[in-house]
Design a protein around this motif. Structure first.
Motif, PDB file in Angstrom:
ATOM      1  N   LEU A  85       4.550  -5.123  -9.311  1.00  0.00           N
ATOM      2  CA  LEU A  85       4.383  -5.882  -8.077  1.00  0.00           C
ATOM      3  C   LEU A  85       4.288  -7.366  -8.395  1.00  0.00           C
ATOM      4  N   PRO A  86       4.521  -8.223  -7.396  1.00  0.00           N
ATOM      5  CA  PRO A  86       4.276  -9.643  -7.602  1.00  0.00           C
ATOM      6  C   PRO A  86       2.798  -9.881  -7.955  1.00  0.00           C
ATOM      7  N   LEU A  87       2.552 -10.926  -8.701  1.00  0.00           N
ATOM      8  CA  LEU A  87       1.205 -11.244  -9.187  1.00  0.00           C
ATOM      9  C   LEU A  87       0.156 -11.277  -8.073  1.00  0.00           C
ATOM     10  N   ALA A  88       0.520 -11.749  -6.906  1.00  0.00           N
ATOM     11  CA  ALA A  88      -0.436 -11.856  -5.796  1.00  0.00           C
ATOM     12  C   ALA A  88      -0.997 -10.499  -5.364  1.00  0.00           C
ATOM     13  N   TRP A  89      -0.283  -9.418  -5.641  1.00  0.00           N
ATOM     14  CA  TRP A  89      -0.712  -8.092  -5.214  1.00  0.00           C
ATOM     15  C   TRP A  89      -1.432  -7.308  -6.307  1.00  0.00           C
ATOM     16  N   VAL A  90      -1.624  -7.887  -7.473  1.00  0.00           N
ATOM     17  CA  VAL A  90      -2.304  -7.190  -8.572  1.00  0.00           C
ATOM     18  C   VAL A  90      -3.732  -6.787  -8.213  1.00  0.00           C
ATOM     19  N   PRO A  91      -4.537  -7.639  -7.545  1.00  0.00           N
ATOM     20  CA  PRO A  91      -5.900  -7.203  -7.196  1.00  0.00           C
ATOM     21  C   PRO A  91      -5.925  -5.956  -6.306  1.00  0.00           C
ATOM     22  N   LEU A  92      -5.021  -5.873  -5.348  1.00  0.00           N
ATOM     23  CA  LEU A  92      -4.950  -4.682  -4.493  1.00  0.00           C
ATOM     24  C   LEU A  92      -4.537  -3.468  -5.325  1.00  0.00           C
ATOM     25  N   ALA A  93      -3.548  -3.640  -6.184  1.00  0.00           N
ATOM     26  CA  ALA A  93      -3.106  -2.542  -7.043  1.00  0.00           C
ATOM     27  C   ALA A  93      -4.250  -2.079  -7.949  1.00  0.00           C
ATOM     28  N   LYS A  94      -5.003  -3.023  -8.469  1.00  0.00           N
ATOM     29  CA  LYS A  94      -6.131  -2.670  -9.344  1.00  0.00           C
ATOM     30  C   LYS A  94      -7.164  -1.848  -8.577  1.00  0.00           C
ATOM     31  N   LYS A  95      -7.411  -2.224  -7.339  1.00  0.00           N
ATOM     32  CA  LYS A  95      -8.363  -1.490  -6.514  1.00  0.00           C
ATOM     33  C   LYS A  95      -7.869  -0.061  -6.249  1.00  0.00           C
ATOM     34  N   MET A  96      -6.567   0.073  -5.991  1.00  0.00           N
ATOM     35  CA  MET A  96      -6.015   1.387  -5.660  1.00  0.00           C
ATOM     36  C   MET A  96      -5.728   2.251  -6.882  1.00  0.00           C
ATOM     37  N   LEU A  97      -5.447   1.631  -8.026  1.00  0.00           N
ATOM     38  CA  LEU A  97      -5.026   2.384  -9.208  1.00  0.00           C
ATOM     39  C   LEU A  97      -6.049   2.391 -10.339  1.00  0.00           C
ATOM     40  N   GLY A  98      -7.148   1.682 -10.159  1.00  0.00           N
ATOM     41  CA  GLY A  98      -8.121   1.528 -11.237  1.00  0.00           C
ATOM     42  C   GLY A  98      -8.642   2.825 -11.816  1.00  0.00           C
ATOM     43  N   HIS A  99      -8.667   3.881 -11.033  1.00  0.00           N
ATOM     44  CA  HIS A  99      -9.196   5.179 -11.484  1.00  0.00           C
ATOM     45  C   HIS A  99      -8.090   6.140 -11.912  1.00  0.00           C
ATOM     46  N   THR A 100      -6.871   5.643 -12.030  1.00  0.00           N
ATOM     47  CA  THR A 100      -5.727   6.500 -12.348  1.00  0.00           C
ATOM     48  C   THR A 100      -5.117   6.089 -13.691  1.00  0.00           C
ATOM     49  N   PRO A 101      -4.248   6.930 -14.245  1.00  0.00           N
ATOM     50  CA  PRO A 101      -3.586   6.547 -15.492  1.00  0.00           C
ATOM     51  C   PRO A 101      -2.409   5.581 -15.283  1.00  0.00           C
ATOM     52  N   GLN A 102      -2.003   5.351 -14.030  1.00  0.00           N
ATOM     53  CA  GLN A 102      -0.869   4.463 -13.781  1.00  0.00           C
ATOM     54  C   GLN A 102      -1.207   3.035 -14.204  1.00  0.00           C
ATOM     55  N   LYS A 103      -0.209   2.381 -14.775  1.00  0.00           N
ATOM     56  CA  LYS A 103      -0.358   0.997 -15.223  1.00  0.00           C
ATOM     57  C   LYS A 103       0.045   0.046 -14.104  1.00  0.00           C
ATOM     58  N   ILE A 104      -0.500  -1.157 -14.167  1.00  0.00           N
ATOM     59  CA  ILE A 104      -0.132  -2.218 -13.230  1.00  0.00           C
ATOM     60  C   ILE A 104       0.708  -3.221 -14.004  1.00  0.00           C
ATOM     61  N   ILE A 105       1.900  -3.467 -13.482  1.00  0.00           N
ATOM     62  CA  ILE A 105       2.851  -4.368 -14.134  1.00  0.00           C
ATOM     63  C   ILE A 105       3.163  -5.492 -13.162  1.00  0.00           C
TER      64      ILE A 105
ATOM     65  N   ILE B 201       0.834  -1.204   0.000  1.00  0.00           N
ATOM     66  CA  ILE B 201       0.000   0.000   0.000  1.00  0.00           C
ATOM     67  C   ILE B 201       0.869   1.255   0.000  1.00  0.00           C
ATOM     68  N   LEU B 202       1.895   1.280   0.832  1.00  0.00           N
ATOM     69  CA  LEU B 202       2.800   2.435   0.867  1.00  0.00           C
ATOM     70  C   LEU B 202       3.509   2.621  -0.464  1.00  0.00           C
ATOM     71  N   HIS B 203       3.893   1.517  -1.087  1.00  0.00           N
ATOM     72  CA  HIS B 203       4.568   1.575  -2.383  1.00  0.00           C
ATOM     73  C   HIS B 203       3.642   2.161  -3.453  1.00  0.00           C
ATOM     74  N   ILE B 204       2.412   1.730  -3.462  1.00  0.00           N
ATOM     75  CA  ILE B 204       1.440   2.234  -4.439  1.00  0.00           C
ATOM     76  C   ILE B 204       1.161   3.717  -4.197  1.00  0.00           C
ATOM     77  N   LYS B 205       1.010   4.101  -2.943  1.00  0.00           N
ATOM     78  CA  LYS B 205       0.788   5.522  -2.626  1.00  0.00           C
ATOM     79  C   LYS B 205       1.978   6.375  -3.071  1.00  0.00           C
ATOM     80  N   GLU B 206       3.177   5.857  -2.868  1.00  0.00           N
ATOM     81  CA  GLU B 206       4.373   6.576  -3.305  1.00  0.00           C
ATOM     82  C   GLU B 206       4.382   6.736  -4.829  1.00  0.00           C
ATOM     83  N   ALA B 207       4.001   5.686  -5.528  1.00  0.00           N
ATOM     84  CA  ALA B 207       3.939   5.745  -6.988  1.00  0.00           C
ATOM     85  C   ALA B 207       2.954   6.820  -7.446  1.00  0.00           C
ATOM     86  N   LEU B 208       1.839   6.939  -6.760  1.00  0.00           N
ATOM     87  CA  LEU B 208       0.864   7.974  -7.102  1.00  0.00           C
ATOM     88  C   LEU B 208       1.436   9.363  -6.854  1.00  0.00           C
ATOM     89  N   GLU B 209       2.122   9.532  -5.746  1.00  0.00           N
ATOM     90  CA  GLU B 209       2.725  10.826  -5.433  1.00  0.00           C
ATOM     91  C   GLU B 209       3.777  11.213  -6.477  1.00  0.00           C
TER      92      GLU B 209
END
Length: 87
Positions: A52-72, A36-44
């Motif tokens: 992120l590792p594959l296991a964390w993609v659902p969380l990243a999608k939830k946090m980044l789904g409304h942003t232009p940032q890509k999930i890798i 979560i801290l890593h994703i917030k930092e990426a947004l900042e």
């Protein structure tokens, strides 16, 4: 004609550079708090995406789904020794 200042130029360059960076957090035993801290930092930082590792993609999608940032993500990192069918 308006002249841009060095500060304006640096700000523009920072944004241009950030838009090309994949903010990466890979490893075993990552905690949800770390991710979560890593994703917030990426947004900042307004980077291109978050890796992120594959296991964390659902969380990243939830946090980044409304942003232009890509999930890798990565598969079979870091050794790449699994068979193609296992991947």
């Amino acid at each position: 004609m308006k002249h841009s200042s060095v500060k304006d130029s640096c700000s523009h360059n920072h944004h241009s550079l950030a838009s090309m960076i994949e903010h990466t957090l890979l490893g075993e035993n990552l905690s949800e708090e770390q991710v979560i801290l890593h994703i917030k930092e990426a947004l900042e930082l307004n980077v291109f995406g978050v890796c992120l590792p594959l296991a964390w993609v659902p969380l990243a999608k939830k946090m980044l789904g409304h942003t232009p940032q890509k999930i890798i993500t990565v598969i079979d990192f870091p050794l790449g020794q699994k068979s193609a069918s296992a991947k």
